[in-house]
Design an enzyme around this catalytic site. Structure first.
Site, PDB file in Angstrom:
ATOM      1  CG  HIS A 231      -1.958   0.688   1.475  1.00 51.46           C
ATOM      2  ND1 HIS A 231      -1.847   2.338   1.855  1.00 51.46           N
ATOM      3  CD2 HIS A 231      -3.262   0.628   1.376  1.00 51.46           C
ATOM      4  CE1 HIS A 231      -3.012   2.809   1.788  1.00 51.46           C
ATOM      5  NE2 HIS A 231      -3.811   1.986   1.635  1.00 51.46           N
TER       6      HIS A 231
ATOM      7  CG  ASP B 235       0.023  -2.463   6.217  1.00 50.09           C
ATOM      8  OD1 ASP B 235      -0.958  -2.626   6.991  1.00 50.09           O
ATOM      9  OD2 ASP B 235       0.050  -2.100   5.212  1.00 50.09           O
TER      10      ASP B 235
ATOM     11  CD  GLN C 123      -7.278  -5.423   3.210  1.00 49.37           C
ATOM     12  OE1 GLN C 123      -8.603  -5.372   3.380  1.00 49.37           O
ATOM     13  NE2 GLN C 123      -7.062  -4.065   3.125  1.00 49.37           N
TER      14      GLN C 123
ATOM     15  CE  LYS D  44      -8.458  -0.478   5.454  1.00 48.77           C
ATOM     16  NZ  LYS D  44      -7.388  -0.496   4.872  1.00 48.77           N
TER      17      LYS D  44
ATOM     18  CB  CYS E  15      -3.575   2.928  -1.801  1.00 48.59           C
ATOM     19  SG  CYS E  15      -4.677   4.435  -1.303  1.00 48.59           S
TER      20      CYS E  15
HETATM   21  C1  LIG Z   1      -6.133   0.451   4.812  1.00 49.52           C
HETATM   22  C2  LIG Z   1      -4.885   0.006   4.489  1.00 49.52           C
HETATM   23  C3  LIG Z   1      -3.825   1.038   5.047  1.00 49.52           C
HETATM   24  C4  LIG Z   1      -4.276   2.191   5.292  1.00 49.52           C
HETATM   25  O1  LIG Z   1      -4.644   2.363   6.592  1.00 49.52           O
HETATM   26  P1  LIG Z   1      -5.162   3.648   7.271  1.00 49.52           P
HETATM   27  O2  LIG Z   1      -6.496   3.457   8.163  1.00 49.52           O
HETATM   28  O3  LIG Z   1      -5.958   4.461   6.029  1.00 49.52           O
HETATM   29  O4  LIG Z   1      -4.224   4.277   7.776  1.00 49.52           O
HETATM   30  C5  LIG Z   1      -2.520   0.352   4.834  1.00 49.52           C
HETATM   31  N1  LIG Z   1      -2.123  -0.598   4.476  1.00 49.52           N
HETATM   32  C6  LIG Z   1      -3.090  -1.722   4.033  1.00 49.52           C
HETATM   33  C7  LIG Z   1      -2.729  -2.983   3.488  1.00 49.52           C
HETATM   34  C8  LIG Z   1      -4.609  -1.162   4.127  1.00 49.52           C
HETATM   35  O5  LIG Z   1      -5.682  -2.241   3.712  1.00 49.52           O
END
Ligand SMILES: *Cc1c(COP(=O)(O)O)cnc(C)c1O
Length: 404
Positions: free
Chosen positions: A121, A198, A201, A224, A362
């Site tokens: 992302h 990260d 997701q 999320k 993104c």
């Molecule tokens: C949604 C998402 C982000 C960003 O999250 P924010 O709440 O906008 O900070 C980063 N990485 C992944 C894989 C995402 O799905």
């Protein structure tokens, strides 16, 4: 037993209509919907407990502090961190990544190497590029194959004693690929590099275990996983959190301030400057409880059925191509129809009450890899149904007829 109709009753928004049609919400990878159990906690907080935390001796302040710290404990237990003070409550994934990237600016030197993956992302690319500009460190990229999987042989070759950090997402938001983070972490540690995962997701699908993964940092956003926006988690191993300097200065993060010198507060407050999103943190805890009550195993099994069914039905459409066909993937389907721009499909689907994402999600490097401007992305949650998949398939066919 998993009863999707009963679960749907928990989500007020799923009762609404969009453009005169029942809402079919298939944009869960962008944000999930909020159950009334979490909404109730938000209303309850502002109705009965609203006060600033960690400061007042008065009853409201203590009650708010207790609830906030109880939420931290719930989150700690869910992710199996060793200590509650390893859970930093942030504004979300982006904030967590920037906090760590900023901290590493003081630990990296010229020619050090950091590794990201081709599946990231933008929020897990841009902060590291900024870090490289500041420090002279070099950014390397783990490449991907056509199925949307990271190529581990190439990863092995990128690692060396120059590698200081590896950043990778647990699950790709654009394609749904589940990355082999256990392997990535183990290999990075062999050369002495730290790993940030990260998990934005992954958190609605997988109950990640911080100690079993032995990960150094794990970041995510509550929105999320059925929680509110503007709050999230940064897990960091205690030793790393001691090593990193604070990100923001202000109230709450200090032990003592004079004009000559300030000493920082203990963890986790060192990284929680200012008044936090108190209500959001408490609601985040409620969201974690809500999802655990349903159960991650049940969620996974059900979502997998939806994914297989949707994949099979969509592939029956002439000229439809799915991007991201990894063996290990979650309920995200990125696709295009031959000769039609994804944006046009998304617009027509919206007229039918169906919410999908269109564009680069993104993750422009992935789109560049496939040489496409973007995709239509349908992402499913445990509260979606097979009949909603049918509505999507019918909608896509209609859009194809109208645009083709
Ligand atoms: C949604 C998402 C982000 C960003 O999250 P924010 O709440 O906008 O900070 C980063 N990485 C992944 C894989 C995402 O799905």
């Amino acid at each position: 037993m998993f009863n999707v109709e009963k679960i749907r009753q928990d989500f007020p928004i799923l009762q609404r209509q969009v453009n005169g049609k029942p809402l079919v919400y298939l944009d869960n990878a962008a944000t999930s919907q909020t159950p009334k159990q979490v909404i109730d906690v938000i209303v309850d907080y502002y109705s009965n407990f609203n006060a600033n935390i960690h400061r007042g001796v008065h009853t409201l302040s203590q009650e708010a502090t207790d609830k906030y710290e109880a939420a931290r404990h719930t989150i700690k237990t869910h992710f199996n961190a060793k200590h509650a003070h390893e859970i930093i409550l942030t504004a979300g994934t982006t904030h967590g990544i920037n906090l760590v990237a900023n901290g590493f600016a003081s630990l990296l030197k010229k020619e050090d190497e950091i590794i990201v993956s081709a599946l990231e992302h933008h929020s897990n690319i841009v902060p590291w590029q900024m870090l490289c500009e500041k420090t002279g460190a070099i950014l390397k990229v783990i490449p991907m194959n056509m199925a949307g999987e990271l190529i581990m042989d190439d990863y092995d070759k990128l690692l060396s004693d120059k590698t200081k950090l590896v950043f990778v997402n647990h699950i790709s938001n654009a394609l749904g690929t589940i990355n082999p983070i256990e392997y990535i972490i183990k290999k990075a540690h062999q050369v002495g590099a730290a790993v940030l995962v990260d998990g934005a997701q992954a958190c609605p699908h997988i109950k990640a275990d911080m100690q079993a993964l032995d990960v150094d940092f794990y970041v995510l956003s509550a929105h999320k996983m059925c929680g509110p926006t503007g709050v999230g988690m940064l897990y960091g191993k205690e030793a790393w959190l001691h090593k990193l300097p604070p990100y923001q200065g202000g109230g709450e993060m200090i032990a003592e301030v004079t004009f000559e010198k300030t000493t920082y507060a203990d963890l986790p407050h060192k990284f929680e400057a200012g008044t936090p999103n108190i209500c959001g943190g408490i609601a985040f805890g409620a969201a974690v409880d809500y999802m655990n009550n349903i159960g991650f195993e049940a969620i996974n099994t059900y979502e997998h059925e939806l994914l297989e069914y949707a994949t099979q039905e969509l592939l029956k459409i002439d000229g439809l191509k799915i991007y991201g066909t990894a063996k290990n993937k979650t309920s995200v389907i990125s696709f295009n129809l031959e000769g039609i721009h994804p944006y046009d499909i998304g617009t027509l689907l919206d007229k039918m009450g169906i919410a999908v994402r269109t564009g680069h999600h993104c993750a422009q490097p992935i789109m560049n890899f496939y040489n496409i401007p973007g995709t239509v992305r349908a992402s499913f949650a445990f509260y979606n149904t097979k009949s909603e998949v049918d509505a999507l398939v019918t909608g896509v066919k209609k859009a194809q007829l109208m645009l083709g």
